[in-house]
Motif scaffolding. Structure first.
Motif, PDB file in Angstrom:
ATOM      1  N   GLN A  80       0.955  -1.378   0.373  1.00  0.00           N
ATOM      2  CA  GLN A  80       0.170  -0.061  -0.120  1.00  0.00           C
ATOM      3  C   GLN A  80       0.973   1.345   0.040  1.00  0.00           C
ATOM      4  N   ASP A  81       1.747   1.329   0.768  1.00  0.00           N
ATOM      5  CA  ASP A  81       2.386   1.997   1.122  1.00  0.00           C
ATOM      6  C   ASP A  81       4.264   2.190   0.218  1.00  0.00           C
ATOM      7  N   ASP A  82       4.467   1.677  -0.967  1.00  0.00           N
ATOM      8  CA  ASP A  82       5.784   1.520  -1.340  1.00  0.00           C
ATOM      9  C   ASP A  82       6.426   2.255  -1.760  1.00  0.00           C
ATOM     10  N   GLU A  83       8.107   1.973  -1.960  1.00  0.00           N
ATOM     11  CA  GLU A  83       8.922   2.817  -1.855  1.00  0.00           C
ATOM     12  C   GLU A  83       9.329   3.155  -3.348  1.00  0.00           C
ATOM     13  N   LEU A  84       9.409   4.736  -3.614  1.00  0.00           N
ATOM     14  CA  LEU A  84      10.455   5.270  -4.522  1.00  0.00           C
ATOM     15  C   LEU A  84      11.129   6.227  -4.297  1.00  0.00           C
ATOM     16  N   PHE A  85      12.627   5.807  -4.497  1.00  0.00           N
ATOM     17  CA  PHE A  85      13.377   6.752  -4.544  1.00  0.00           C
ATOM     18  C   PHE A  85      13.843   7.610  -5.053  1.00  0.00           C
ATOM     19  N   THR A  86      14.581   8.994  -4.620  1.00  0.00           N
ATOM     20  CA  THR A  86      15.473   9.666  -5.297  1.00  0.00           C
ATOM     21  C   THR A  86      15.370   9.852  -6.617  1.00  0.00           C
ATOM     22  N   GLY A  87      15.194  10.097  -7.585  1.00  0.00           N
ATOM     23  CA  GLY A  87      15.608   9.598  -9.079  1.00  0.00           C
ATOM     24  C   GLY A  87      14.375   9.958  -9.816  1.00  0.00           C
ATOM     25  N   THR A  88      14.556   9.902 -11.458  1.00  0.00           N
ATOM     26  CA  THR A  88      13.812  10.385 -12.213  1.00  0.00           C
ATOM     27  C   THR A  88      12.592   9.170 -12.223  1.00  0.00           C
ATOM     28  N   ILE A  89      11.317   9.128 -12.494  1.00  0.00           N
ATOM     29  CA  ILE A  89      10.163   8.199 -13.089  1.00  0.00           C
ATOM     30  C   ILE A  89      11.072   7.563 -14.158  1.00  0.00           C
ATOM     31  N   LEU A  90      11.418   7.684 -15.181  1.00  0.00           N
ATOM     32  CA  LEU A  90      12.379   6.469 -15.884  1.00  0.00           C
ATOM     33  C   LEU A  90      13.195   5.629 -14.967  1.00  0.00           C
ATOM     34  N   GLU A  91      14.133   6.262 -14.226  1.00  0.00           N
ATOM     35  CA  GLU A  91      15.288   4.988 -13.313  1.00  0.00           C
ATOM     36  C   GLU A  91      14.507   4.153 -12.260  1.00  0.00           C
ATOM     37  N   ASN A  92      13.360   4.935 -11.784  1.00  0.00           N
ATOM     38  CA  ASN A  92      13.073   4.092 -10.857  1.00  0.00           C
ATOM     39  C   ASN A  92      11.470   2.891 -10.786  1.00  0.00           C
ATOM     40  N   ASP A 111      -0.225   0.447 -19.108  1.00  0.00           N
ATOM     41  CA  ASP A 111      -1.337  -1.413 -17.913  1.00  0.00           C
ATOM     42  C   ASP A 111      -1.487  -0.361 -16.511  1.00  0.00           C
ATOM     43  N   ALA A 112      -0.938   0.418 -16.086  1.00  0.00           N
ATOM     44  CA  ALA A 112      -0.653   0.783 -14.612  1.00  0.00           C
ATOM     45  C   ALA A 112      -1.030   1.721 -14.384  1.00  0.00           C
ATOM     46  N   LEU A 113      -1.870   2.770 -15.917  1.00  0.00           N
ATOM     47  CA  LEU A 113      -2.933   3.817 -15.869  1.00  0.00           C
ATOM     48  C   LEU A 113      -1.968   4.974 -15.564  1.00  0.00           C
ATOM     49  N   ALA A 114      -0.616   5.020 -15.588  1.00  0.00           N
ATOM     50  CA  ALA A 114       0.812   6.226 -15.238  1.00  0.00           C
ATOM     51  C   ALA A 114       1.261   6.804 -15.692  1.00  0.00           C
ATOM     52  N   HIS A 115       0.812   6.785 -17.050  1.00  0.00           N
ATOM     53  CA  HIS A 115       1.627   6.783 -18.400  1.00  0.00           C
ATOM     54  C   HIS A 115       0.997   8.624 -19.007  1.00  0.00           C
ATOM     55  N   ASP A 116      -0.053   8.419 -18.685  1.00  0.00           N
ATOM     56  CA  ASP A 116      -1.166   9.632 -19.368  1.00  0.00           C
ATOM     57  C   ASP A 116      -0.537  10.484 -18.264  1.00  0.00           C
ATOM     58  N   PHE A 117      -0.445  10.338 -16.847  1.00  0.00           N
ATOM     59  CA  PHE A 117      -0.592  11.603 -15.912  1.00  0.00           C
ATOM     60  C   PHE A 117       1.523  11.951 -16.038  1.00  0.00           C
ATOM     61  N   ILE A 118       2.299  11.224 -16.236  1.00  0.00           N
ATOM     62  CA  ILE A 118       3.745  11.048 -15.921  1.00  0.00           C
ATOM     63  C   ILE A 118       3.639  12.127 -17.299  1.00  0.00           C
ATOM     64  N   THR A 119       3.321  12.271 -18.588  1.00  0.00           N
ATOM     65  CA  THR A 119       3.344  12.548 -19.690  1.00  0.00           C
ATOM     66  C   THR A 119       3.185  13.129 -19.395  1.00  0.00           C
ATOM     67  N   ALA A 120       1.849  14.135 -18.768  1.00  0.00           N
ATOM     68  CA  ALA A 120       1.788  15.488 -18.518  1.00  0.00           C
ATOM     69  C   ALA A 120       2.316  16.708 -17.788  1.00  0.00           C
ATOM     70  N   MET A 121       3.786  15.697 -17.312  1.00  0.00           N
ATOM     71  CA  MET A 121       4.762  16.232 -16.677  1.00  0.00           C
ATOM     72  C   MET A 121       5.351  16.342 -17.612  1.00  0.00           C
ATOM     73  N   PRO A 122       5.998  18.156 -17.234  1.00  0.00           N
ATOM     74  CA  PRO A 122       6.666  19.183 -17.918  1.00  0.00           C
ATOM     75  C   PRO A 122       7.910  17.925 -18.675  1.00  0.00           C
ATOM     76  N   ASP A 123       8.569  17.501 -17.606  1.00  0.00           N
ATOM     77  CA  ASP A 123      10.187  16.505 -18.139  1.00  0.00           C
ATOM     78  C   ASP A 123       9.514  15.084 -18.406  1.00  0.00           C
ATOM     79  N   GLY A 124       7.946  14.771 -18.296  1.00  0.00           N
ATOM     80  CA  GLY A 124       8.020  13.654 -19.101  1.00  0.00           C
ATOM     81  C   GLY A 124       8.351  12.283 -17.894  1.00  0.00           C
TER      82      GLY A 124
END
Length: 238
Positions: A80-92, A111-124
């Motif tokens: 539920q509260d899995d970790e992301l580390f400091t770095g780019t989305i691509l690196e994560n 497939d995880a419905l993440a692509h659209d919000f990622i590409t909507a960010m200025p740096d994707g």
């Protein structure tokens, strides 16, 4: 097979005489009240905890016979509260599979419905994440963690309440995409949403550390018991 688990120093088992079989490639849900042992049970599969007694088999082989690193690469748990580390989305995301191509990464994100919000960010995909993913929402963080797990192509994927921060419609769509993508992967779901277990193959119902019932969700709703009580309560809540 007849699995028991007790925390070190405890006088009582958390899990008692747990036995069930999950066919490869099927989808199962684990249901039960808070404290019934749901998360503890799934943590035994990749040996995050060690069973006190009994045995757990993956493809007919005792999990103790697998190399621990190989076992954990094949059995992935998204918390539920899995970790992301400091770095780019691509690196994560690449942490799930360092050799994944850009196309594979974007497909897993889709497939995880993440692509659209990622590409909507200025740096994707090159967006820098703060410590723990502090600059994305809880639902976005959960979807990134699921995409990362998908890139690992696990034999068993456990979603431990890892879609709790998205709405029910988004959860259903992610589950639909996972079913299409993971045709040969065994999917284990722990969720607090009543509707999220309706389309699974079987529900394993836990009651105070023991298996009280195993059946198809429709069959469980036809008989009195914990599953129907939880379903009725959550239906009223949501």
């Amino acid at each position: 097979r007849h699995v028991h688990f007790r925390h070190a120093g405890s006088a009582a088992d958390v899990l008692r005489d747990i036995s069930f079989h999950v066919p490869a490639g099927s989808t199962v849900a684990i249901a039960g009240a808070t404290g019934s042992g749901k998360s503890t049970l799934v943590h035994l599969i990749p040996r995050l905890h060690e069973a006190t007694a009994g045995e757990i088999l993956l493809d007919g082989i005792n999990i103790n016979e697998y190399d621990r690193e190989d076992l954990r690469a094949g059995v992935l748990i998204v918390l539920q509260d899995d970790e992301l580390f400091t770095g780019t989305i691509l690196e994560n995301l690449r942490w799930g599979n360092p050799d994944a191509s850009r196309q594979e990464i974007e497909q897993a994100a889709a497939d995880a419905l993440a692509h659209d919000f990622i590409t909507a960010m200025p740096d994707g995909y090159d967006t820098l994440l703060g410590r723990g993913g502090a600059n994305v929402s809880g639902g976005q963080k959960q979807r990134l963690c699921i995409a990362r797990a998908l890139l690992g192509n696990p034999r068993v994927l456990v979603l431990d309440d890892s879609l709790s921060a998205v709405d029910a419609t988004t959860e259903r769509e992610i589950r639909r995409r996972l079913s299409a993508r993971l045709a040969t992967t065994t999917l284990v779901i722990i969720t607090q949403r009543a509707g999220a277990t309706r389309d699974v193959d079987r529900v394993i119902v836990l009651d105070n550390g023991t298996v009280s019932d195993i059946d198809a969700p429709a069959a469980l709703l036809q008989k009195p018991g914990i599953y129907r009580d939880i379903h009725d309560t959550l239906q009223q809540t949501f």
